[in-house]
Write a protein that holds these residues in place. Structure first.
Motif, PDB file in Angstrom:
ATOM      1  N   CYS A   4       0.809  -1.372  -0.033  1.00  0.00           N
ATOM      2  CA  CYS A   4      -0.010  -0.129   0.104  1.00  0.00           C
ATOM      3  C   CYS A   4       0.846   1.345   0.099  1.00  0.00           C
ATOM      4  O   CYS A   4       0.708   2.254  -0.545  1.00  0.00           O
ATOM      5  CB  CYS A   4      -1.103  -0.051   1.362  1.00  0.00           C
ATOM      6  SG  CYS A   4      -2.235   1.338   1.137  1.00  0.00           S
ATOM      7  N   HIS A  66      -5.278  -3.180  -4.159  1.00  0.00           N
ATOM      8  CA  HIS A  66      -5.198  -1.590  -5.034  1.00  0.00           C
ATOM      9  C   HIS A  66      -5.834  -1.759  -5.870  1.00  0.00           C
ATOM     10  O   HIS A  66      -6.551  -0.312  -5.989  1.00  0.00           O
ATOM     11  CB  HIS A  66      -3.666  -1.605  -5.553  1.00  0.00           C
ATOM     12  CG  HIS A  66      -2.614  -1.254  -4.609  1.00  0.00           C
ATOM     13  ND1 HIS A  66      -2.343  -0.212  -3.995  1.00  0.00           N
ATOM     14  CD2 HIS A  66      -1.592  -2.140  -4.142  1.00  0.00           C
ATOM     15  CE1 HIS A  66      -1.266  -0.280  -2.998  1.00  0.00           C
ATOM     16  NE2 HIS A  66      -0.945  -1.536  -3.435  1.00  0.00           N
ATOM     17  N   TYR A  69     -10.024  -2.905  -3.417  1.00  0.00           N
ATOM     18  CA  TYR A  69     -10.370  -2.627  -1.888  1.00  0.00           C
ATOM     19  C   TYR A  69      -9.750  -1.458  -1.264  1.00  0.00           C
ATOM     20  O   TYR A  69     -10.361  -1.038  -0.129  1.00  0.00           O
ATOM     21  CB  TYR A  69      -9.981  -4.041  -1.301  1.00  0.00           C
ATOM     22  CG  TYR A  69     -10.753  -5.309  -1.755  1.00  0.00           C
ATOM     23  CD1 TYR A  69     -12.059  -5.569  -1.462  1.00  0.00           C
ATOM     24  CD2 TYR A  69     -10.138  -6.205  -2.765  1.00  0.00           C
ATOM     25  CE1 TYR A  69     -12.786  -6.553  -1.936  1.00  0.00           C
ATOM     26  CE2 TYR A  69     -10.666  -7.273  -3.230  1.00  0.00           C
ATOM     27  CZ  TYR A  69     -11.927  -7.382  -3.007  1.00  0.00           C
ATOM     28  OH  TYR A  69     -12.855  -8.629  -3.508  1.00  0.00           O
ATOM     29  N   TYR A  71     -10.413   1.429  -1.578  1.00  0.00           N
ATOM     30  CA  TYR A  71     -11.087   2.501  -1.251  1.00  0.00           C
ATOM     31  C   TYR A  71     -12.110   2.013   0.075  1.00  0.00           C
ATOM     32  O   TYR A  71     -12.812   2.878   0.635  1.00  0.00           O
ATOM     33  CB  TYR A  71     -11.814   2.893  -2.514  1.00  0.00           C
ATOM     34  CG  TYR A  71     -12.883   1.896  -2.962  1.00  0.00           C
ATOM     35  CD1 TYR A  71     -14.459   1.992  -2.518  1.00  0.00           C
ATOM     36  CD2 TYR A  71     -12.411   0.754  -3.761  1.00  0.00           C
ATOM     37  CE1 TYR A  71     -15.307   1.165  -2.905  1.00  0.00           C
ATOM     38  CE2 TYR A  71     -13.572  -0.061  -4.056  1.00  0.00           C
ATOM     39  CZ  TYR A  71     -14.780   0.051  -3.762  1.00  0.00           C
ATOM     40  OH  TYR A  71     -15.753  -0.692  -4.351  1.00  0.00           O
TER      41      TYR A  71
END
Length: 94
Positions: A4, A66, A69, A71
């Motif tokens: 992330c 990415h 999920y 968001y």
């Protein structure tokens, strides 16, 4: 391996192979089923993927985060949800 951000740890996969042995359980991975629930690219002897470097996007936990999920969940939440599935597969396997 994608993360992330640079401070995030990679997904803590134990490489048990259980997710590869139950691809029939998720709609997103059913196309990989060789007919008995095992992924057609799974090698039972090594508990590994025969095409690991070219594996489908659905098999790449970091990429799925990415793409689909990030968001909805933090990386930590996403990892926890995936580890819960790992635990469920482990419990079911015993």
């Amino acid at each position: 391996m994608m993360h992330c951000n640079k401070n995030d740890a990679p997904f803590p996969c134990t490489q048990c192979g259980l997710c590869c042995q139950r691809v029939n359980l998720a709609q997103e991975t059913r196309y990989l089923d060789r007919g008995d629930g095992l992924c057609r690219h799974y090698d039972a002897a090594s508990k590994g993927c025969l095409i690991y470097n070219e594996r489908p996007d659905i098999c790449r936990v970091d990429l799925q985060y990415h793409l689909n999920y990030a968001y909805l969940y933090s990386w930590e939440e996403f990892v926890a949800l995936n580890l819960a599935v790992c635990q469920q597969l482990t419990d079911e396997y015993r």
